[in-house]
Design a protein around this motif. Structure first.
Motif, mmCIF file in Angstrom:
data_model
loop_
_atom_site.group_PDB
_atom_site.id
_atom_site.type_symbol
_atom_site.label_atom_id
_atom_site.label_comp_id
_atom_site.label_asym_id
_atom_site.label_seq_id
_atom_site.Cartn_x
_atom_site.Cartn_y
_atom_site.Cartn_z
ATOM 1 N N ASP A 489 0.833 -1.201 0.000
ATOM 2 C CA ASP A 489 0.000 0.000 0.000
ATOM 3 C C ASP A 489 0.868 1.251 0.000
ATOM 4 O OD1 ASP A 489 -2.231 1.632 0.096
ATOM 5 O OD2 ASP A 489 -2.493 1.454 2.263
ATOM 6 N N THR A 490 1.912 1.258 0.829
ATOM 7 C CA THR A 490 2.827 2.398 0.861
ATOM 8 C C THR A 490 3.571 2.538 -0.458
ATOM 9 O OG1 THR A 490 3.111 2.247 3.258
ATOM 10 C CG2 THR A 490 4.839 3.380 2.025
ATOM 11 N N ILE A 491 4.058 1.428 -0.999
ATOM 12 C CA ILE A 491 4.812 1.479 -2.255
ATOM 13 C C ILE A 491 3.940 1.988 -3.396
ATOM 14 C CG2 ILE A 491 5.996 0.067 -3.996
ATOM 15 C CD1 ILE A 491 6.838 -1.782 -1.619
ATOM 16 N N ILE A 492 2.712 1.505 -3.486
ATOM 17 C CA ILE A 492 1.837 1.866 -4.601
ATOM 18 C C ILE A 492 1.150 3.212 -4.361
ATOM 19 C CG2 ILE A 492 -0.228 1.216 -5.895
ATOM 20 C CD1 ILE A 492 2.203 -0.498 -6.548
ATOM 21 N N ASN A 493 0.597 3.427 -3.178
ATOM 22 C CA ASN A 493 -0.230 4.607 -2.930
ATOM 23 C C ASN A 493 0.468 5.710 -2.149
ATOM 24 O OD1 ASN A 493 -2.517 3.458 -4.222
ATOM 25 N ND2 ASN A 493 -2.924 2.232 -2.396
ATOM 26 N N GLY A 494 1.600 5.379 -1.550
ATOM 27 C CA GLY A 494 2.355 6.391 -0.830
ATOM 28 C C GLY A 494 1.923 6.531 0.618
ATOM 29 N N LYS A 495 2.832 7.067 1.428
ATOM 30 C CA LYS A 495 2.560 7.359 2.832
ATOM 31 C C LYS A 495 3.367 8.579 3.205
ATOM 32 C CE LYS A 495 2.530 5.250 7.430
ATOM 33 N NZ LYS A 495 2.850 4.020 8.217
ATOM 34 N N GLU A 496 2.698 9.583 3.732
ATOM 35 C CA GLU A 496 3.352 10.854 4.024
ATOM 36 C C GLU A 496 4.549 10.656 4.947
ATOM 37 O OE1 GLU A 496 2.189 15.356 5.609
ATOM 38 O OE2 GLU A 496 0.657 13.791 5.461
ATOM 39 N N GLY A 497 5.667 11.242 4.525
ATOM 40 C CA GLY A 497 6.888 11.155 5.305
ATOM 41 C C GLY A 497 7.656 9.866 5.134
ATOM 42 N N VAL A 498 7.103 8.924 4.372
ATOM 43 C CA VAL A 498 7.768 7.636 4.175
ATOM 44 C C VAL A 498 8.138 7.417 2.715
ATOM 45 C CG1 VAL A 498 7.566 5.124 4.410
ATOM 46 C CG2 VAL A 498 6.561 6.634 6.146
ATOM 47 N N PHE A 499 7.131 7.508 1.825
ATOM 48 C CA PHE A 499 7.368 7.223 0.407
ATOM 49 C C PHE A 499 6.274 7.892 -0.406
ATOM 50 C CE2 PHE A 499 7.145 4.447 -3.410
ATOM 51 C CZ PHE A 499 8.457 4.588 -3.824
ATOM 52 N N PRO A 500 6.610 8.496 -1.561
ATOM 53 C CA PRO A 500 5.602 9.232 -2.341
ATOM 54 C C PRO A 500 4.536 8.350 -2.972
ATOM 55 C CG PRO A 500 7.680 9.127 -3.534
ATOM 56 C CD PRO A 500 7.954 8.611 -2.159
ATOM 57 N N GLY A 501 4.863 7.088 -3.289
ATOM 58 C CA GLY A 501 3.904 6.183 -3.916
ATOM 59 C C GLY A 501 3.986 6.223 -5.425
ATOM 60 N N LEU A 502 3.900 5.036 -6.039
ATOM 61 C CA LEU A 502 4.024 4.954 -7.494
ATOM 62 C C LEU A 502 2.812 5.545 -8.205
ATOM 63 C CD1 LEU A 502 5.620 1.408 -7.928
ATOM 64 C CD2 LEU A 502 6.757 3.630 -7.699
ATOM 65 N N ILE A 503 1.610 5.339 -7.676
ATOM 66 C CA ILE A 503 0.414 5.891 -8.322
ATOM 67 C C ILE A 503 0.460 7.424 -8.331
ATOM 68 C CG2 ILE A 503 -2.092 6.144 -8.158
ATOM 69 C CD1 ILE A 503 -1.453 3.466 -9.260
ATOM 70 N N PRO A 504 0.764 8.103 -7.215
ATOM 71 C CA PRO A 504 0.905 9.556 -7.281
ATOM 72 C C PRO A 504 1.959 10.025 -8.281
ATOM 73 C CG PRO A 504 0.647 8.877 -5.003
ATOM 74 C CD PRO A 504 0.790 7.625 -5.818
ATOM 75 N N VAL A 505 3.065 9.287 -8.397
ATOM 76 C CA VAL A 505 4.086 9.653 -9.383
ATOM 77 C C VAL A 505 3.528 9.512 -10.800
ATOM 78 C CG1 VAL A 505 6.338 9.029 -10.343
ATOM 79 C CG2 VAL A 505 6.016 9.099 -7.864
ATOM 80 N N LEU A 506 2.774 8.435 -11.048
ATOM 81 C CA LEU A 506 2.147 8.250 -12.361
ATOM 82 C C LEU A 506 1.126 9.351 -12.628
ATOM 83 C CD1 LEU A 506 1.541 4.381 -12.535
ATOM 84 C CD2 LEU A 506 3.475 5.684 -13.399
#
Length: 605
Positions: A489-506
């Motif tokens: 979920d964090t990798i794909i959708n992101g989590k504030e302060g942890v990882f931006p997320g692949l879907i937001p980048v797309l």
């Protein structure tokens, strides 16, 4: 599908006698290709998908579903009505290992424009409709990763019994040779894996009861603009393989039992593991040259680009003579060791008519080894004397029930490659961590229950990641703080302060592109599915199948899938695929179209 030569197959003993000849000339064939096209640039960015289909028959009176062994006949008709009649036919059909299977691809590769994303699902629908129109009464074309009762008594139509003792290719206790495609490559491959190994393969699938034996998705191939771009994409996508595999998990059942895994990767890996006891480290080396840590169907063992070099932390077994030969021919050590690693393997099939070849104009010996190294990623040189460029193949996706789902996963991965190249993203982590991710990805409900190693700052490398990689950026050895354990979920959708997320980048990439409304709607719809599968709002196919069986009135909580339960499941899968019933827990309440307004990406995606 790998190399399909025609001719007279040799026995394993005969093939083994020619193994050094195949390796020697395979390297010469690769060198001819490499020197001819190593400096070629500006190839058009192209891509295509491959989807495997199973032929299923429903006996509504007996409540039984079986695999129909008519793939070769169906394939012949499809090819005759299609590409042989019209070279520009929109679909292509190819054989697969099982005689109950066929493989479909688009007739022409997709190009680099955004509008191409809006044609993928339509092409998949054409394939399904085209093949389904030729099926018999009560037969269906199903996109399922693993037939739940494959290997059980009477799982084929017509029914055949396995012959584990006399003759035959597999000598399987569960899988009859009649279920293997009649092309000589497949039965020869099966027989020679067993002969080379010195014993039958062993496939242990964990269940709440007993280990089960089981014999052996959707893939995407990209043509890059140059060899360096292909190597860069190969490395970056290798880190994505376990993430997408867990997201696409679709195979929780084996030989009539509920298992504790959701993906078939390890099952197939074991089914084609031809390593001898010496190569597996069970006996001292005497007749073999190497200890080999993995099956020939497994995750990659080395990155190819300079920026990946410092993350190559897996001991790489390679043919030292071939490695030195390639270095002397001008290859850099990363590409040389990649090829020399592939060529520690023996050829598994060889045809009498294909022993002596023109190395300057043919590549069958190279492809003999290359195409039987079934890794998560495949680096593919151009065929000799062709206008095809350097390609990479993304191989870990599990096939989904519907054309919509399959299109969503394909578009997600292809769009991700566009963003990787445009934003010069860097997903690299130590390759040993990618291997750990691969093991975790196959676990039950891994998409929600497991953590995966992933790079924290994917933009840190900047332009140097592609233009100069590690050398230009002056990178030191990898540090543990570069990556962390994350949920999908964090990798794909992101989590504030942890990882931006692949879907937001797309989404950010989409906002910067000129995209017509229909295409944008389709892409948003596909990304919404991926987003919700990652968050758990929608189930993976594997989880949905588990819950279907668990709720079936005949299920006795004993992990056994009866004929009637299998029939009910497959019938429901076919209804969902043909959109004759809804499945909101799998697809959402309204998955067909996303309403779009304004010039920006829908923030809800």
């Amino acid at each position: 599908m790998g190399l399909l030569s025609q001719g007279s197959p040799l026995s394993w003993e005969e093939t083994q006698r020619h193994a050094d000849h195949v390796r020697r000339h395979g390297i010469l064939q690769f060198l001819h290709i490499y020197h001819a096209v190593k400096d070629r640039h500006k190839d058009v960015l192209k891509w295509g998908d491959e989807v495997e289909y199973m032929l299923v028959s429903f006996d509504h009176e007996k409540k039984k579903a079986q695999l129909v062994l008519s793939g070769e006949e169906l394939l012949e008709t499809l090819q005759e009505k299609g590409e042989r009649t019209n070279p520009n036919h929109p679909t292509l059909w190819r054989p697969e290992y099982g005689s109950y299977m066929i493989e479909g691809t688009p007739g022409q590769p997709y190009g680099g424009t955004m509008s191409e994303f809006n044609t993928v699902e339509d092409n998949m629908r054409k394939r399904r409709k085209e093949a389904t129109s030729l099926l018999g009464e009560n037969q269906a074309l199903c996109t399922i990763t693993s037939f739940p009762r494959l290997g059980c008594p009477g799982f084929t139509l017509p029914e055949f019994k396995p012959n584990p003792v006399e003759g035959g290719a597999s000598k399987s206790l569960f899988f009859p040779d009649e279920a293997i495609n009649k092309h000589p490559r497949f039965s020869t491959l099966t027989r020679n894996i067993r002969h080379r190994r010195g014993e039958k393969v062993v496939i242990n699938v964990p269940t709440p009861h007993l280990p089960k034996d089981h014999p052996g998705p959707a893939q995407v191939t990209f043509q890059a603009c140059s060899i360096s771009e292909a190597r860069y994409l190969y490395d970056q996508l290798a880190t994505i393989c376990p993430i997408v595999m867990a997201l696409s998990a679709a195979s929780p059942f084996y030989r009539g039992y509920v298992s504790d895994i959701d993906c078939r990767w390890g099952v197939i890996s074991a089914s084609v593991d031809d390593r001898t006891r010496e190569e597996r480290g069970l006996e001292p080396l005497k007749n073999n040259h190497y200890r080999i840590s993995k099956s020939r169907y497994d995750s990659i063992d080395s990155y190819l680009s300079e920026c990946g070099e410092k993350y190559n932390d897996i001991d790489l077994t390679k043919d030292k003579e071939i490695y030195e030969q390639l270095l002397q021919e001008g290859l850099d050590h990363l590409l040389a060791q990649h090829v020399a690693h592939l060529f520690i393997r023996d050829p598994l099939t060889l045809f009498e008519e294909k022993i002596h070849l023109d190395d300057a104009n043919e590549s069958d010996h190279f492809e003999n080894i290359q195409s039987t190294n079934w890794q998560t990623m495949r680096f593919k040189p151009p065929p000799p004397n062709s206008d095809i460029g350097w390609r990479v193949e993304f191989r870990p996706m599990e096939v989904q029930l519907t054309d919509f789902e399959n299109s969503a996963y394909v578009v997600f991965v292809v769009l991700l490659t566009r963003v990787i190249l445009s934003y010069k993203l860097d997903f690299l982590i130590p390759l040993s961590k990618v291997d750990e991710n691969m093991k975790v990805a196959q676990k039950r409900d891994a998409v929600l229950q497991e953590l995966f190693y992933f790079r924290k700052d994917i933009c840190k490398g900047g332009n140097a990641v592609v233009d100069g990689c590690g050398k230009a950026a002056g990178r030191a050895e990898p540090a543990a703080e570069e990556y962390a354990l994350m949920t999908i979920d964090t990798i794909i959708n992101g989590k504030e302060g942890v990882f931006p997320g692949l879907i937001p980048v797309l989404n950010s990439y989409l906002e910067s592109m000129e995209v017509d409304v229909d295409t944008r709607c389709s892409i948003l719809n596909y990304l919404k599915l991926i987003k919700k599968r990652a968050s758990g709002e929608l189930m993976t196919v594997a989880k949905w199948m588990r819950e279907f069986i668990a709720k079936h009135p005949d299920y006795k909580q004993d992990s056994v899938i009866t004929d009637q339960m299998n029939y009910s499941l497959l019938l429901k899968c076919n209804q969902i695929a043909n959109e004759s019933c809804e499945c909101p827990e799998l697809l959402g309440p309204a998955f067909r179209k996303v309403r779009y307004s304004g010039s920006k990406t829908d923030s809800s995606t």
